[in-house]
Design an enzyme around this catalytic site. Structure first.
Site, PDB file in Angstrom:
ATOM      1  CG  ASP A 383      -1.946   1.269   1.425  1.00 30.69           C
ATOM      2  OD1 ASP A 383      -2.771   1.108   0.587  1.00 30.69           O
ATOM      3  OD2 ASP A 383      -1.609   2.089   2.093  1.00 30.69           O
ATOM      4  CD  GLU A 412      -2.589   1.618  -3.444  1.00 28.55           C
ATOM      5  OE1 GLU A 412      -3.521   2.376  -3.639  1.00 28.55           O
ATOM      6  OE2 GLU A 412      -1.638   2.248  -2.474  1.00 28.55           O
TER       7      GLU A 412
END
Length: 665
Positions: A383, A412
């Site tokens: 993330d 990401e």
């Protein structure tokens, strides 16, 4: 500059090596079984012939494999090798003046001009004798005999026959004089990942939303029951958002409400509480043993489990008390929570990578990956990696892949291009892209061409997602069912790696929390949702069909063969992919307009696609099983998005005519 005696006689220049990322600073990427084609500019002064070789080894071996390089054009040389093992390969390029080849080349010219002289053959005798000294056994004997034969007094006709003997010429080339060979000034690395780094289909779901009963928190047992559904649709990676304890301090309510109520679940990305942190599991999901059983069930269905790693903490994460110096302090002594003004994330504390104890922080974060690797996880979706220090990622990924080369990392990072590319260079195996926002023909063509046909492809592996829990694009909000079908077809055929966030995708979830936002109304990020997987309007069957086509057609399992073709309607996008052996050619035509039927002509370069121009060929739609007989480069297509907005066509290049059958003879 100090030049040694040997260096002064190294006349060959080696430049422009590829693949080489930033002058060798970063490794290029491949997967097991891939062929690596190496090119380099190799040249020297004057008119002497030169030779070049590619030297290759796996990092676990000390022995180099030598592969002769062949000239291409304009002093460009090339050779290829196949990578068979995970880990890192090392290669370098070697070049040298080939005095033997120079002698033979010039001798052949002299013979043709009838200007050869006995001295020419004495020079050859010396060269054969020198090669014999570098050889051994029967090779050495054969070369020495050749040297004696050329130095003997013979008729010119006999000397010519001996000198141009093809078998002895090839034998001499096996023992070149490399005393003054030049080697490229650095060793170049290739990182080799498992095949699912190149070809994968991801399916994301929230574990807490898997319970069969409405309003009940899902468990790993429930997740296990969801796996056949995922597998039957043809996916091979199942991705779970964070499974850790969720912070209670400043917990968010539904729709990102800063005021939560008793019973609100909070965001899985607000990691950590008194129940534990990044190496712990949210008790409502089950135990570590339950998670291991889930991993095994996925493995039994040939599914890889991808786990979300988010390096941030909730205010009540154990790290906050145990390592307060890993976080930034504000002037009033409180810890700085995450912000992206005007947005505030009071439920999340970011790590301070400028901490005095940065080394301790690095080691702890690496240990999080290692802990879950021990539990059987080999794929991680990371993330927001662009909000963590670049040096950390290079160190961490390199350290982990040294001992666990099977592990993959998906970045990401929906951020600026140079940052996304830097993360890929640092070691991320795959990367999210700007695909969700590329809707027009020109922007899709330009962006996917950049990713597949430029040097970017050597280090950046795109993973195309039409939606994520954070991204509900305007196209999906306003385009209806057709928009979801369009984005599915594009993602799955433009990209060898793609994924969807489900069941929101197949169940056509398209309501934003408010106009102008990409946040879902009643987002799963903040609450449990219950999904009716058997709804009649589900795209489940189409997704299954598309994934089956991907799994059965090698052409769709790579990115580098992607080519776009002109159409006379800007709402029709046409492109192809082809297998390396040219036996599988897939042509895709998609209507980019979710509201109206569009028609037009596609134009194909028949010679480039190796399609005969003097006979018909067949275009078989793998989605519908319909077959079309096409003639020539220009063919008509009409696509109604309310039915099916695209064709995935397998091109059968040649229909048989009478002369192809035995009775014609």
């Amino acid at each position: 500059m100090t030049v040694t005696q040997a260096d002064g006689r190294k006349r060959v220049v080696i430049e422009g090596i590829s693949p080489e990322i930033d002058g060798g600073r970063f490794p290029a990427k491949r997967t097991v079984g891939d062929q690596v084609r190496v090119e380099a500019d190799v040249f020297t002064d004057g008119h002497d012939s030169i030779a070049a070789a590619l030297l290759v080894r796996h990092e676990g071996s000390r022995d180099w494999t030598e592969i002769p390089m062949q000239p291409v054009v304009n002093d460009r040389w090339t050779a290829a090798f196949r990578v068979k093992d995970l880990g890192r390969y090392v290669f370098k390029v070697q070049g040298w003046v080939d005095h033997f080849e120079t002698w033979r080349r010039d001798l052949l010219k002299r013979i043709q001009a009838k200007s050869d002289a006995p001295l020419d053959y004495l020079i050859g005798a010396e060269l054969f004798a020198a090669a014999a000294g570098r050889a051994s056994g029967t090779d050495a004997s054969s070369l020495q005999e050749q040297a004696l034969a050329l130095s003997a007094k013979r008729e010119p006709k006999e000397l010519r026959a001996i000198a141009i003997d093809e078998s002895l010429y090839k034998l001499a080339l096996r023992y070149p004089d490399k005393r003054y060979a030049t080697e490229s000034d650095r060793e170049v690395f290739i990182v080799v990942d498992p095949p699912h780094a190149r070809f994968s289909s991801w399916y994301e779901f929230f574990p807490r939303s898997t319970a069969p009963e409405l309003g009940t928190h899902g468990t790993f047992a429930d997740c296990g029951q969801r796996l056949p559904y995922v597998s039957e649709m043809g996916f091979n990676v199942v991705y779970l958002p964070p499974i850790h304890p969720i912070g209670r301090l400043f917990r968010k309510g539904p729709n990102n409400n800063p005021e939560s109520k008793p019973g609100d679940q909070g965001s899985p990305w607000a990691i950590g509480s008194t129940e534990g942190g990044h190496k712990d599991i949210l008790p409502a999901l089950g135990t570590l043993e339950d998670f291991r059983r889930f991993i095994q069930k996925a493995k039994d269905l040939d599914l890889f489990v991808a786990l979300d790693i988010a390096f941030q903490v909730a205010p009540d994460h154990p790290y906050v008390k145990e390592h307060e110096n890993w976080f930034k302090k504000r002037p009033d002594g409180t810890i700085q929570y995450a912000e992206n003004p005007p947005k505030k994330y009071q439920d999340i504390y970011p790590f301070d990578f400028e901490s005095e104890d940065w080394a301790g922080l690095w080691e702890e974060l690496k240990s999080v990956f290692l802990y879950w690797i021990e539990q059987g996880v080999s794929v991680f979706r990371v993330d927001n990696p662009h909000t963590k220090a670049f040096p950390f990622w290079e160190w961490c990924i390199t350290e982990i892949k040294r001992d666990h080369p099977q592990v993959l990392f998906l970045a990401e990072a929906f951020t600026r291009p140079k940052i996304m590319y830097r993360l890929a260079k640092l070691g991320f195996s795959q990367s999210y892209t700007y695909f969700p926002w590329r809707n027009g023909k020109d922007e899709i063509t330009a962006y996917l061409t950049e990713l597949s046909q430029t040097s970017v492809r050597e280090f950046f592996r795109p993973n195309q997602w039409p939606n994520t829990p954070d991204i509900l694009t305007e196209f999906l909000q306003i385009g209806g069912r057709s928009a979801f079908m369009i984005r599915l077809l594009l993602a799955a055929t433009l990209g060898a790696n793609y994924g969807i966030y489900g069941p929101a995708f197949e169940l056509l979830e398209h309501e934003p929390v408010r106009r102008g936002s990409e946040e879902y109304l009643d987002s799963e990020k903040y609450e449990i949702r219950h999904w009716d997987l058997n709804r009649s309007d589900s795209l489940r069957d189409l997704i299954s069909n598309v994934n089956a086509i991907r799994n059965n057609n090698e052409a769709l399992q790579g990115d580098w063969s992607l080519k776009f073709y002109p159409t006379d309607n800007d709402q029709l996008l046409c492109y192809s992919k082809e297998s390396d052996d040219h036996t599988n050619l897939i042509l895709v035509v998609v209507n980019l307009d979710p509201h109206h039927a569009q028609a037009g002509f596609v134009n194909l370069p028949l010679a480039e696609l190796q399609i005969p121009q003097d006979r018909a060929y067949e275009a078989e739609d793998l989605l519908t099983k319909n077959r079309y007989l096409w003639n020539g480069p220009r063919n008509y297509v009409k696509l109604d998005p309310s039915r099916l907005p695209g064709h995935i066509l397998e091109i059968h290049r040649q229909l048989k005519i009478e002369s192809d059958f035995e009775y014609f003879l």
